[in-house]
Design a protein around this motif. Structure first.
Motif, PDB file in Angstrom:
ATOM      1  N   MET A  54       0.816  -1.215   0.000  1.00  0.00           N
ATOM      2  CA  MET A  54       0.000   0.000   0.000  1.00  0.00           C
ATOM      3  C   MET A  54       0.850   1.266   0.000  1.00  0.00           C
ATOM      4  SD  MET A  54      -3.056  -1.140  -0.098  1.00  0.00           S
ATOM      5  CE  MET A  54      -3.950   0.370   0.232  1.00  0.00           C
ATOM      6  N   VAL A  55       2.127   1.144   0.331  1.00  0.00           N
ATOM      7  CA  VAL A  55       3.002   2.315   0.375  1.00  0.00           C
ATOM      8  C   VAL A  55       4.040   2.299  -0.745  1.00  0.00           C
ATOM      9  CG1 VAL A  55       2.675   2.649   2.846  1.00  0.00           C
ATOM     10  CG2 VAL A  55       4.534   1.178   2.055  1.00  0.00           C
ATOM     11  N   GLY A  56       3.821   1.443  -1.742  1.00  0.00           N
ATOM     12  CA  GLY A  56       4.654   1.525  -2.933  1.00  0.00           C
ATOM     13  C   GLY A  56       5.536   0.345  -3.250  1.00  0.00           C
ATOM     14  N   TRP A  57       5.726  -0.581  -2.298  1.00  0.00           N
ATOM     15  CA  TRP A  57       6.521  -1.773  -2.605  1.00  0.00           C
ATOM     16  C   TRP A  57       5.570  -2.849  -3.109  1.00  0.00           C
ATOM     17  CZ3 TRP A  57       9.982  -5.124   1.155  1.00  0.00           C
ATOM     18  CH2 TRP A  57      10.911  -5.836   0.383  1.00  0.00           C
ATOM     19  N   ASN A  58       5.470  -2.955  -4.438  1.00  0.00           N
ATOM     20  CA  ASN A  58       4.458  -3.764  -5.107  1.00  0.00           C
ATOM     21  C   ASN A  58       3.086  -3.097  -4.940  1.00  0.00           C
ATOM     22  OD1 ASN A  58       2.693  -6.203  -5.889  1.00  0.00           O
ATOM     23  ND2 ASN A  58       4.760  -7.002  -6.180  1.00  0.00           N
ATOM     24  N   ARG A  59       2.026  -3.785  -5.346  1.00  0.00           N
ATOM     25  CA  ARG A  59       0.664  -3.256  -5.229  1.00  0.00           C
ATOM     26  C   ARG A  59      -0.319  -4.413  -5.305  1.00  0.00           C
ATOM     27  NH1 ARG A  59      -1.111  -0.800 -11.154  1.00  0.00           N
ATOM     28  NH2 ARG A  59      -0.431  -2.593 -12.391  1.00  0.00           N
ATOM     29  N   TYR A  60      -1.571  -4.128  -4.992  1.00  0.00           N
ATOM     30  CA  TYR A  60      -2.632  -5.130  -5.078  1.00  0.00           C
ATOM     31  C   TYR A  60      -3.448  -4.897  -6.341  1.00  0.00           C
ATOM     32  CZ  TYR A  60      -1.545  -6.074  -0.164  1.00  0.00           C
ATOM     33  OH  TYR A  60      -0.907  -6.406   1.002  1.00  0.00           O
ATOM     34  N   VAL A  61      -3.667  -5.973  -7.092  1.00  0.00           N
ATOM     35  CA  VAL A  61      -4.386  -5.882  -8.369  1.00  0.00           C
ATOM     36  C   VAL A  61      -5.298  -7.095  -8.531  1.00  0.00           C
ATOM     37  CG1 VAL A  61      -2.512  -4.594  -9.487  1.00  0.00           C
ATOM     38  CG2 VAL A  61      -2.533  -7.105  -9.595  1.00  0.00           C
ATOM     39  N   PRO A  62      -6.301  -7.008  -9.426  1.00  0.00           N
ATOM     40  CA  PRO A  62      -7.121  -8.196  -9.723  1.00  0.00           C
ATOM     41  C   PRO A  62      -6.270  -9.299 -10.335  1.00  0.00           C
ATOM     42  CG  PRO A  62      -8.220  -6.201 -10.471  1.00  0.00           C
ATOM     43  CD  PRO A  62      -6.822  -5.806 -10.085  1.00  0.00           C
ATOM     44  N   LYS A  70       6.961  -5.578 -14.404  1.00  0.00           N
ATOM     45  CA  LYS A  70       8.293  -5.828 -14.961  1.00  0.00           C
ATOM     46  C   LYS A  70       9.411  -5.210 -14.144  1.00  0.00           C
ATOM     47  CE  LYS A  70       6.561  -7.960 -18.509  1.00  0.00           C
ATOM     48  NZ  LYS A  70       5.145  -7.871 -18.114  1.00  0.00           N
ATOM     49  N   ASP A  71       9.115  -4.263 -13.245  1.00  0.00           N
ATOM     50  CA  ASP A  71      10.192  -3.633 -12.492  1.00  0.00           C
ATOM     51  C   ASP A  71      10.608  -4.521 -11.320  1.00  0.00           C
ATOM     52  OD1 ASP A  71       8.980  -2.195  -9.739  1.00  0.00           O
ATOM     53  OD2 ASP A  71       7.484  -2.597 -11.300  1.00  0.00           O
ATOM     54  N   TRP A  72      11.910  -4.511 -11.016  1.00  0.00           N
ATOM     55  CA  TRP A  72      12.444  -5.383  -9.980  1.00  0.00           C
ATOM     56  C   TRP A  72      12.079  -4.920  -8.583  1.00  0.00           C
ATOM     57  CZ3 TRP A  72      14.063 -10.135  -9.659  1.00  0.00           C
ATOM     58  CH2 TRP A  72      14.421 -10.798 -10.845  1.00  0.00           C
ATOM     59  N   GLY A  73      11.593  -3.687  -8.469  1.00  0.00           N
ATOM     60  CA  GLY A  73      11.110  -3.255  -7.171  1.00  0.00           C
ATOM     61  C   GLY A  73       9.920  -4.078  -6.732  1.00  0.00           C
ATOM     62  N   SER A  74       8.990  -4.301  -7.657  1.00  0.00           N
ATOM     63  CA  SER A  74       7.813  -5.121  -7.355  1.00  0.00           C
ATOM     64  C   SER A  74       8.180  -6.594  -7.229  1.00  0.00           C
ATOM     65  CB  SER A  74       6.755  -4.934  -8.449  1.00  0.00           C
ATOM     66  OG  SER A  74       6.269  -3.618  -8.474  1.00  0.00           O
ATOM     67  N   LYS A  75       9.070  -7.050  -8.108  1.00  0.00           N
ATOM     68  CA  LYS A  75       9.476  -8.456  -8.052  1.00  0.00           C
ATOM     69  C   LYS A  75      10.188  -8.776  -6.739  1.00  0.00           C
ATOM     70  CE  LYS A  75       9.963  -9.114 -13.065  1.00  0.00           C
ATOM     71  NZ  LYS A  75      10.894  -9.463 -14.159  1.00  0.00           N
ATOM     72  N   SER A  76      10.986  -7.814  -6.259  1.00  0.00           N
ATOM     73  CA  SER A  76      11.747  -8.065  -5.031  1.00  0.00           C
ATOM     74  C   SER A  76      10.827  -8.263  -3.834  1.00  0.00           C
ATOM     75  CB  SER A  76      12.701  -6.905  -4.765  1.00  0.00           C
ATOM     76  OG  SER A  76      11.992  -5.698  -4.523  1.00  0.00           O
ATOM     77  N   TYR A  77       9.667  -7.599  -3.837  1.00  0.00           N
ATOM     78  CA  TYR A  77       8.724  -7.782  -2.732  1.00  0.00           C
ATOM     79  C   TYR A  77       8.277  -9.233  -2.646  1.00  0.00           C
ATOM     80  CZ  TYR A  77       4.362  -7.769  -0.093  1.00  0.00           C
ATOM     81  OH  TYR A  77       3.369  -8.065   0.805  1.00  0.00           O
ATOM     82  N   ILE A  78       7.926  -9.819  -3.781  1.00  0.00           N
ATOM     83  CA  ILE A  78       7.453 -11.198  -3.798  1.00  0.00           C
ATOM     84  C   ILE A  78       8.563 -12.147  -3.355  1.00  0.00           C
ATOM     85  CG2 ILE A  78       6.612 -13.059  -5.290  1.00  0.00           C
ATOM     86  CD1 ILE A  78       5.153 -10.942  -6.927  1.00  0.00           C
ATOM     87  N   LEU A  79       9.790 -11.893  -3.805  1.00  0.00           N
ATOM     88  CA  LEU A  79      10.898 -12.766  -3.434  1.00  0.00           C
ATOM     89  C   LEU A  79      11.193 -12.682  -1.940  1.00  0.00           C
ATOM     90  CD1 LEU A  79      13.288 -12.093  -6.457  1.00  0.00           C
ATOM     91  CD2 LEU A  79      11.912 -14.133  -6.040  1.00  0.00           C
ATOM     92  N   GLY A 129       4.872 -15.740 -12.420  1.00  0.00           N
ATOM     93  CA  GLY A 129       4.591 -14.385 -12.880  1.00  0.00           C
ATOM     94  C   GLY A 129       5.840 -13.538 -12.980  1.00  0.00           C
ATOM     95  N   ILE A 130       6.716 -13.600 -11.975  1.00  0.00           N
ATOM     96  CA  ILE A 130       7.884 -12.727 -12.000  1.00  0.00           C
ATOM     97  C   ILE A 130       9.010 -13.269 -12.877  1.00  0.00           C
ATOM     98  CG2 ILE A 130       7.363 -11.798  -9.723  1.00  0.00           C
ATOM     99  CD1 ILE A 130       9.477 -13.575  -8.526  1.00  0.00           C
ATOM    100  N   PHE A 131       9.000 -14.569 -13.170  1.00  0.00           N
ATOM    101  CA  PHE A 131      10.072 -15.142 -13.968  1.00  0.00           C
ATOM    102  C   PHE A 131       9.645 -15.532 -15.387  1.00  0.00           C
ATOM    103  CE2 PHE A 131      11.626 -16.249  -9.612  1.00  0.00           C
ATOM    104  CZ  PHE A 131      12.743 -15.428  -9.642  1.00  0.00           C
TER     105      PHE A 131
END
Length: 401
Positions: free
Chosen positions: A212-220, A234-243, A326-328
């Motif tokens: 909610m504060v910018g590290w990844n986001r919630y989507v359908p 595609k950005d690694w900022g979002s991917k890094s959250y999942i990892l 999804g991320i890979f």
């Protein structure tokens, strides 16, 4: 079309009394603005992609990846909606009964059973908040509840999921402390159990707020009837959250539980071998006394706990696989594939009360007293294991489950 004027026909020649310049501007504006909207509505009506029914205010959350897939067969939505109704009812009733029985039965209010109640409460909240929205969206075949509810839905799923797995981890560590360390272990007290529960929820809340504060986001998600983390960005900022999230909310608890139960099983096996050797030396069939029988009961409860935890990981692993794909390699994820993540994750909420009710004689005895019409099987507890079982935190190893 913008920038290309309409054919210079004087409209006032056909509509006497009107200013031709004004009318031409109106028509030009209509062609350049209403046209695309009309075409979009036509596309939505013909329902060419899985995202066509998504409300306009949600379109900015839909990844372009999903536009290559045709809409799901309505039968899938009906099946998923029906399954969610069944899972919701079972989850509410099963976990609600577990919480009620434990809170209303003084003999079950032990420190370890607080973890059991916390696990039931987590599953109960998850099904109460997440099941109805998904049923509604399955009826409309898309997410119709808006962006705020999408965030709330995904946040509750993340929070309750994290709380469940770390509560299971706490139960496994408690088993390790009782069975492996024995008298040398530090007993679990009410204050320590409550502190663990508070830490578990705060830890889950941290991971819930970060998107909610910018590290990844919630989507359908791809099936458009549930929401979760964005694993197609595609950005690694979002991917890094999942990892990082998977390390702290999947792998670390998993390895902790495996470590705990490895030594639990080893300790029980060593104890059984020692008993057999001693029995041979004394030329008797068995040395099993009341205390030893209680140890055997603890081993059985530990096996039940291990089974329950295995079911939990079976429920949440599909989500992990979907997120990693999804991320890979997001190109291989289809909307139909994302259904199984939602289905198996929410099915976890009904495993625990069923396993607990089947395996825990003290719980069944309390259930027979409070809600006798729900009791299945015998409520008798072996006399030899009854003595210590109530005071030992082993009683909850099979826990809620």
């Amino acid at each position: 079309m913008e920038g290309n004027p309409v054919s210079p026909v004087n409209i006032s020649d056909f509509v006497p009394g009107l200013n031709g310049t004004i009318v031409n501007k109106i028509i030009t504006h209509a062609l350049t603005t209403i046209g695309p909207q009309f075409a979009h509505q036509q596309m939505r009506y013909t329902n060419q992609t899985v995202a066509d029914k998504v409300p306009p205010e949600m379109l900015h959350l839909i990844d372009p990846h999903w536009y290559q897939f045709p809409p799901l067969d309505p039968l899938w939505h009906k099946i998923l909606g029906l399954v969610m109704i069944v899972l919701g009812v079972l989850g509410w009733s099963g976990n609600g009964v577990v919480v009620y029985v434990f809170l209303m039965t003084p003999s079950l209010r032990t420190p370890s059973n607080l973890l059991v109640v916390n696990l039931a409460f987590s599953d109960f909240i998850m099904m109460v908040i997440m099941s109805p929205p998904m049923v509604i969206n399955c009826y409309y075949e898309t997410w119709i509840l808006g962006t705020l509810m999408c965030d709330i839905y995904a946040m509750v799923g993340s929070l309750c999921g994290c709380a469940s797995i770390w509560t299971m981890t706490a139960v496994a560590l408690d088993r390790y402390n009782v069975i492996v360390k024995g008298m040398s272990g530090t007993p679990l007290t009410i204050k320590r159990a409550l502190l663990q529960i508070v830490i578990i929820w705060l830890f889950g809340l941290l991971w819930t707020i970060l998107p909610m504060v910018g590290w990844n986001r919630y989507v359908p998600e791809g099936n458009m009837t549930a929401c979760g983390t964005d694993y197609l960005s595609k950005d690694w900022g979002s991917k890094s959250y999942i990892l990082v999230y998977s390390v702290f909310v999947y792998y670390l608890p998993l390895f902790t539980i495996i470590y705990s139960y490895y030594f639990i099983v080893s300790a029980v096996a060593a104890h059984e071998r020692a008993m057999k050797e001693q029995a041979k030396k004394m030329n008797v069939a068995s040395l099993r006394s009341g205390d030893n029988q209680n140890t055997s009961a603890e081993a059985k409860l530990a096996k039940v706990a291990l089974t329950t935890i295995s079911l939990w990981f079976m429920a949440w692993t599909p989500y992990l696989v979907i997120n990693y794909m999804g991320i890979f390699n997001g190109s291989k994820i289809s909307p139909l594939f994302t259904i199984w993540g939602s289905l198996f994750a929410k099915a976890n909420a009904i495993y625990n009360p069923i396993v607990y009710g089947i395996s825990h004689p003290k719980y069944r005895a309390a259930l027979k007293e409070k809600l006798p019409f729900l009791v299945c099987g015998s409520t008798e507890e072996p006399a030899a294991s009854a003595g210590n079982a109530e005071t030992s935190s082993t009683t909850t190893a099979s826990g809620k489950a």
